[in-house]
Enzyme design. Structure first.
Site, short mmCIF file in Angstrom:
data_model
loop_
_atom_site.label_atom_id
_atom_site.label_comp_id
_atom_site.label_asym_id
_atom_site.label_seq_id
_atom_site.Cartn_x
_atom_site.Cartn_y
_atom_site.Cartn_z
N ASP A 203 0.87 -1.18 0.00
CA ASP A 203 0.00 0.00 0.00
C ASP A 203 0.90 1.23 0.00
O ASP A 203 2.07 1.13 -0.36
CB ASP A 203 -0.97 -0.03 1.19
CG ASP A 203 -2.30 0.66 0.87
OD1 ASP A 203 -2.27 1.86 0.54
OD2 ASP A 203 -3.36 0.01 0.94
N HIS A 225 2.00 1.40 -3.20
CA HIS A 225 1.16 2.31 -3.98
C HIS A 225 1.80 3.68 -4.18
O HIS A 225 1.16 4.59 -4.69
CB HIS A 225 -0.21 2.48 -3.31
CG HIS A 225 -1.05 1.26 -3.35
ND1 HIS A 225 -2.31 1.19 -2.79
CD2 HIS A 225 -0.82 0.03 -3.89
CE1 HIS A 225 -2.82 -0.02 -2.96
NE2 HIS A 225 -1.93 -0.75 -3.63
#
Length: 364
Positions: A203, A225
């Site tokens: 993430d 991410h």
């Protein structure tokens, strides 16, 4: 015996040579080694140096480093582990003023997150404990921690004047089933510096939801991410100001440099700088600014309630995969203003045909 106060012994031996120090001074100087959470809980208040030696935290308990005496040093020694339970956590919580948290050579914090990973992160499945709450950890430092396999969400930061340096978060074992393993989530904070972080996760490497005077530099982010501002909007605090992200690498990640705001929300993102950020193997967007997030997902329809102004993208360079988009800017009407765009080069992917309200000087 779970802990030892070495300075008290030294003070006793030296009593014949020097005048006795006040009891409060002895307590302030005490050095304690703990091997259990129960001993830590009962003894931490009298210690100025705390060594945590091979602590095995029982299932469903937090390693409680809150309310420490001003100026305390905490040293992780050996391997710190955690018992298994489905709960919200955190596994570790720390608060106080002028606290130093560090790790001895060879030490590690092993969360063994694979016991919880099910591909759903915080969105269902097993209830997973968050890793580290750094709330009201003010004028403090976290140095050199080596952390492995967090179940979900890494450092939650709500503090003032906190520096985090040379921290490793290695969740590379969670490539298939790890999810929502954000490394650093910053909210309602001021003067936060994250320097030299190395992150392998699934993430955001960094997510700044609110706060001012925040620096992320010399970072290495792999598998997640990207480096993100937001999403901004829909919280009690919806102001991000003076954030510098610099001299960092983003590798094999979904996004590179990102700003995202919430559809229909109000707030502001000002004074954000992405400088000297290199990209490689980005699979979705190299540079992305989106003002269309609703319920955590993009809608394609931007709104202008969150102002995104005085933004700098300078020397953000590198490559994305052939199926990715080099640059995507989706701003609300009149909400993205006064941007500086210099020396950016993102290649290898597609050019977006869906950009809207791109501010003067930027390219999409």
């Amino acid at each position: 015996m779970h802990f030892f106060q070495s300075s008290l012994v030294a003070a006793t031996m030296g009593a014949a040579l020097v005048a006795a120090a006040p009891a409060a001074d002895l307590e302030t100087r005490s050095s304690c080694t703990f091997t259990s959470t129960s001993a830590l809980k009962s003894g931490k208040a009298s210690c100025s140096t705390i060594t945590l030696h091979n602590i095995a935290v029982p299932a469903g308990e937090t390693l409680d480093l809150t309310g420490l005496k001003t100026g305390t040093t905490v040293v992780f020694d050996g391997t710190t582990t955690f018992g298994y339970k489905e709960w919200e956590g955190p596994l570790i919580s720390a608060s106080g003023t002028s606290i130093t948290i560090k790790q001895n050579p060879g030490g590690k914090i092993d969360c063994d997150g694979a016991r919880w990973w099910d591909g759903k992160g915080g969105n269902g499945g097993k209830k997973k404990p968050k890793f580290f709450s750094a709330h009201k950890l003010n004028k403090s430092n976290i140095n050199g921690l080596k952390v492995y396999n967090i179940p979900v969400h890494g450092f939650s930061i709500q503090s003032d004047h906190l520096t985090i340096k040379d921290v490793l978060i290695d969740n590379s074992a969670g490539t298939k089933l790890g999810h929502n393993t954000d490394a650093f989530d910053v909210g309602s904070s001021t003067y936060i510096t994250i320097d030299g972080a190395t992150v392998y996760n699934q993430d955001d490497c960094l997510a700044v939801n609110s706060g001012e005077h925040i620096t992320f530099t010399n970072g290495y982010c792999n598998g997640g991410h990207g480096l993100s501002i937001g999403s901004v909007g829909g919280r009690k605090n919806n102001v991000v100001n003076d954030v510098t992200i610099s001299n960092s690498q983003i590798i094999n990640s979904q996004n590179g440099a990102r700003i995202k705001t919430v559809y229909g929300a109000t707030g502001s993102v000002t004074g954000v700088k992405f400088q000297d950020v290199s990209l490689k193997g980005i699979t979705k967007y190299g540079i992305v600014v989106q003002q269309d997030y609703e319920n955590g997902k993009p809608t394609g329809n931007p709104t202008n309630g969150v102002k995104v102004s005085d933004i700098t993208f300078e020397k953000v360079t590198g490559s994305v995969t052939s199926s990715a988009t080099d640059i995507y800017i989706l701003c609300g009407s009149g909400s993205c203003t006064n941007w500086t765009w210099s020396g950016n080069s993102v290649t290898g992917g597609k050019k977006s045909s869906k950009c809207k309200n791109v501010p003067a000087g930027a390219s999409c």
